[in-house]
Write an enzyme that holds these catalytic residues in place. Structure first.
Site, PDB file in Angstrom:
ATOM      1  N   LYS A  46       0.796  -1.236   0.000  1.00  0.00           N
ATOM      2  CA  LYS A  46       0.000   0.000   0.000  1.00  0.00           C
ATOM      3  C   LYS A  46       0.827   1.285   0.000  1.00  0.00           C
ATOM      4  CE  LYS A  46      -4.006  -2.093   2.281  1.00  0.00           C
ATOM      5  NZ  LYS A  46      -4.966  -1.987   3.401  1.00  0.00           N
ATOM      6  N   HIS A  61      -6.787  -1.799  -5.702  1.00  0.00           N
ATOM      7  CA  HIS A  61      -7.060  -1.642  -4.283  1.00  0.00           C
ATOM      8  C   HIS A  61      -7.059  -0.168  -3.918  1.00  0.00           C
ATOM      9  CE1 HIS A  61      -7.372  -4.167  -0.637  1.00  0.00           C
ATOM     10  NE2 HIS A  61      -7.013  -3.039  -0.018  1.00  0.00           N
ATOM     11  N   GLN A  62      -8.034   0.235  -3.110  1.00  0.00           N
ATOM     12  CA  GLN A  62      -8.037   1.560  -2.516  1.00  0.00           C
ATOM     13  C   GLN A  62      -8.633   1.455  -1.128  1.00  0.00           C
ATOM     14  OE1 GLN A  62     -10.622   4.000  -1.653  1.00  0.00           O
ATOM     15  NE2 GLN A  62     -12.081   2.288  -1.707  1.00  0.00           N
ATOM     16  N   ASP A  63      -8.153   2.287  -0.231  1.00  0.00           N
ATOM     17  CA  ASP A  63      -8.751   2.449   1.098  1.00  0.00           C
ATOM     18  C   ASP A  63      -8.781   3.940   1.390  1.00  0.00           C
ATOM     19  OD1 ASP A  63      -8.859  -0.436   2.149  1.00  0.00           O
ATOM     20  OD2 ASP A  63      -6.745  -0.245   1.621  1.00  0.00           O
ATOM     21  N   TRP A  88      -6.763 -12.170   4.099  1.00  0.00           N
ATOM     22  CA  TRP A  88      -6.038 -10.921   4.309  1.00  0.00           C
ATOM     23  C   TRP A  88      -5.178 -11.079   5.556  1.00  0.00           C
ATOM     24  CZ3 TRP A  88      -5.685  -6.696   1.227  1.00  0.00           C
ATOM     25  CH2 TRP A  88      -4.888  -5.659   1.736  1.00  0.00           C
ATOM     26  N   GLU A 117     -13.614  -2.175  -2.002  1.00  0.00           N
ATOM     27  CA  GLU A 117     -14.440  -1.519  -0.986  1.00  0.00           C
ATOM     28  C   GLU A 117     -14.806  -0.084  -1.329  1.00  0.00           C
ATOM     29  OE1 GLU A 117     -12.433  -2.119   2.763  1.00  0.00           O
ATOM     30  OE2 GLU A 117     -13.041  -4.225   2.838  1.00  0.00           O
ATOM     31  N   GLU A 172     -11.634 -11.130   0.623  1.00  0.00           N
ATOM     32  CA  GLU A 172     -10.981 -10.721   1.865  1.00  0.00           C
ATOM     33  C   GLU A 172     -11.711 -11.295   3.067  1.00  0.00           C
ATOM     34  OE1 GLU A 172      -9.996  -6.758   2.999  1.00  0.00           O
ATOM     35  OE2 GLU A 172      -9.453  -6.150   0.963  1.00  0.00           O
ATOM     36  N   ASN A 202     -20.382  -5.272   3.757  1.00  0.00           N
ATOM     37  CA  ASN A 202     -19.655  -6.260   4.562  1.00  0.00           C
ATOM     38  C   ASN A 202     -20.424  -6.611   5.824  1.00  0.00           C
ATOM     39  OD1 ASN A 202     -17.588  -6.136   2.721  1.00  0.00           O
ATOM     40  ND2 ASN A 202     -16.320  -4.759   3.931  1.00  0.00           N
TER      41      ASN A 202
END
Length: 479
Positions: free
Chosen positions: A54, A127-129, A359, A213, A332, A265
């Protein structure tokens, strides 16, 4: 009949001749009904690990703390036949929309080649958060992280993950993205087109996880109650279809994986619909039981209640996949050292024949996680520091490729007792491949087969099974 197996290092037929993929048949996964199938038509179950670096440059280095050939071999030796790899948007087009960083793709190619050499299926993950480092997250390029007015008049609010999602600015950012403000959605879709152009023909591909997500935007507060059905119809579904169209320019067959908004989720509610003319789509979902999170934060309420949570979410995932004319993948779960919780999640997956990605493989100084106790090792640079309880739970005897249709599957990580029944297919020439855990049978596995026989062994602790007739085949493995 019970037999004892000694595993060698070469994939052998009963006659002792090396068995390879026939020329012209690229090993890739596709969707057939609810299942993932390989190039031979066998139903594949994936037990994998997330590999998401990340931090800039968003790809693990070629070093012991990163990812090397030893890591790929370790994964295969322990039965992990899948990897969700973080090929981030921030790395693909870092400087401007449409300007692809070929060096970044080449850096990932090194890892991809190592995984493919071990026969590990790969899912490419944007992927992003929490969008970007501006908000304490990661995932999008700097050019896609211009702060909206009026929030840009004061310093950004940074809250610990995942609390940052609830800030009005970040909610606005996601609304602007889905509305294609300043061409952000177009730039994201074109980056996916570049990924498909690079890896559409890549051996051991299992497709494209379009966005990790996503956040629903300013309507997020309604999602726990309503599931935000309108967000799917007006924002996420059109966005994913735009990315899918870009992918299809180079890759006509790769699976495009749709992820629901974050709060799904917890609620299990998602509302993706079929894509006209498409049958190679999938539902990529996550399972993080809230009681497990509370336990990780020092609130000792126990995780036993997570059993019903896991069962409910597996059923919901199967239902959503069917509604969208797709397959499904638990991409995940875990992010914890709690072996009891991991046992609950993996048992529920067995019951549903769900493929999964744990994960995570290594912690890699993850800046956006709710539980710092994650990764398989206490020291990312030293594979000998593996967490034994976690390893014993996640390393499971299971069918990696079935020449037929699964009927029943069970594995006990405490005793190693395994049972698997499938209906054989007369149309598939390749054998069923079952990974036999190297951890659970200290004196060797006692293998019995009803309705079939073991016809050989393969590297990485696999047995090859074929039917002796048309009746169901049941494979039992005991100590």
């Amino acid at each position: 009949m019970a037999i004892f197996i000694t595993f060698g290092t070469a994939l052998l037929t009963p006659a002792g001749v090396a068995s390879d993929v026939p020329a012209g048949e690229t090993p890739q996964l596709s969707r057939e009904g609810r299942w993932l199938v390989d190039q031979h038509g066998r139903i594949v179950l994936v037990h994998g690990q997330n590999l998401v670096w990340k931090h800039d440059p968003y790809v693990p280095p070629d070093s012991p703390e990163g990812f090397t050939a030893q890591d790929a071999e370790w994964l295969a030796e322990h039965g992990f036949n899948g990897a969700r790899i973080g090929t981030l948007w921030a790395g693909v087009t870092p400087d401007a929309p449409g300007e692809v960083d070929e060096d970044y793709l080449e850096d990932w190619q090194r890892v991809i080649d190592l995984l493919a050499d071990e026969g590990i299926w790969m899912q490419y993950d944007f992927h992003q958060d929490m969008w970007h480092e501006t908000y304490g997250g990661e995932g999008v390029p700097d050019w896609a992280a211009q702060r909206p007015a009026p929030y840009n008049l004061h310093p950004p609010i940074k809250l610990p993950f995942p609390a940052g999602y609830i800030t009005p600015e970040l909610a606005t950012v996601f609304d602007h993205f889905f509305a294609n403000r300043d061409g952000l959605l177009d730039g994201w879709a074109s980056a996916w087109g570049a990924v498909a152009q690079r890896w559409g023909d890549q051996p051991y591909s299992m497709g494209y996880d379009l966005m990790n997500e996503p956040w629903a935007g300013r309507e997020w507060g309604l999602c726990p109650l309503t599931g935000c059905r309108g967000t799917y119809a007006k924002e996420m579904q059109p966005a994913y279809e735009k990315a899918l169209a870009a992918i299809r320019e180079s890759d006509p067959d790769g699976i495009a994986w749709f992820e629901p908004e974050v709060l799904a989720n917890q609620t299990g509610k998602s509302y993706f619909k079929p894509v006209p003319g498409e049958d190679q789509v999938g539902f990529s979902w996550h399972s993080y039981c809230p009681f497990g999170y509370l336990e990780s934060q020092g609130i000792p309420i126990g995780v036993g209640q997570c059993k019903s949570y896991a069962e409910t979410h597996n059923r919901a995932a199967l239902d959503q996949a069917e509604r969208m004319n797709g397959t499904s993948l638990l991409s995940e779960f875990g992010a914890t050292d709690n072996a009891e919780l991991l046992a609950i999640d993996t048992a529920a997956a067995d019951d549903s024949f769900a493929s999964w990605m744990h994960w995570a493989y290594k912690h890699w100084d993850d800046p956006t996680t709710a539980d710092g106790a994650q990764g398989m090792f206490t020291d990312d640079a030293d594979l000998s520091t593996v967490k034994e309880d976690k390893l014993r739970t996640l390393v499971r005897t299971y069918p990696q490729a079935t020449a037929g249709t699964p009927v029943d599957l069970s594995f006990d990580p405490d005793t190693g007792e395994f049972s698997y029944t499938y209906e054989p297919s007369a149309d598939i020439d390749e054998p069923t491949e079952i990974f036999v855990s190297p951890l659970h049978y200290p004196d060797g596995p006692d293998i019995s087969v009803e309705g079939g026989e073991v016809v050989g062994t393969a590297e990485h602790h696999r047995i090859l099974v074929e039917p002796t007739g048309s009746d169901p085949v049941t494979v039992t493995v005991l100590r």
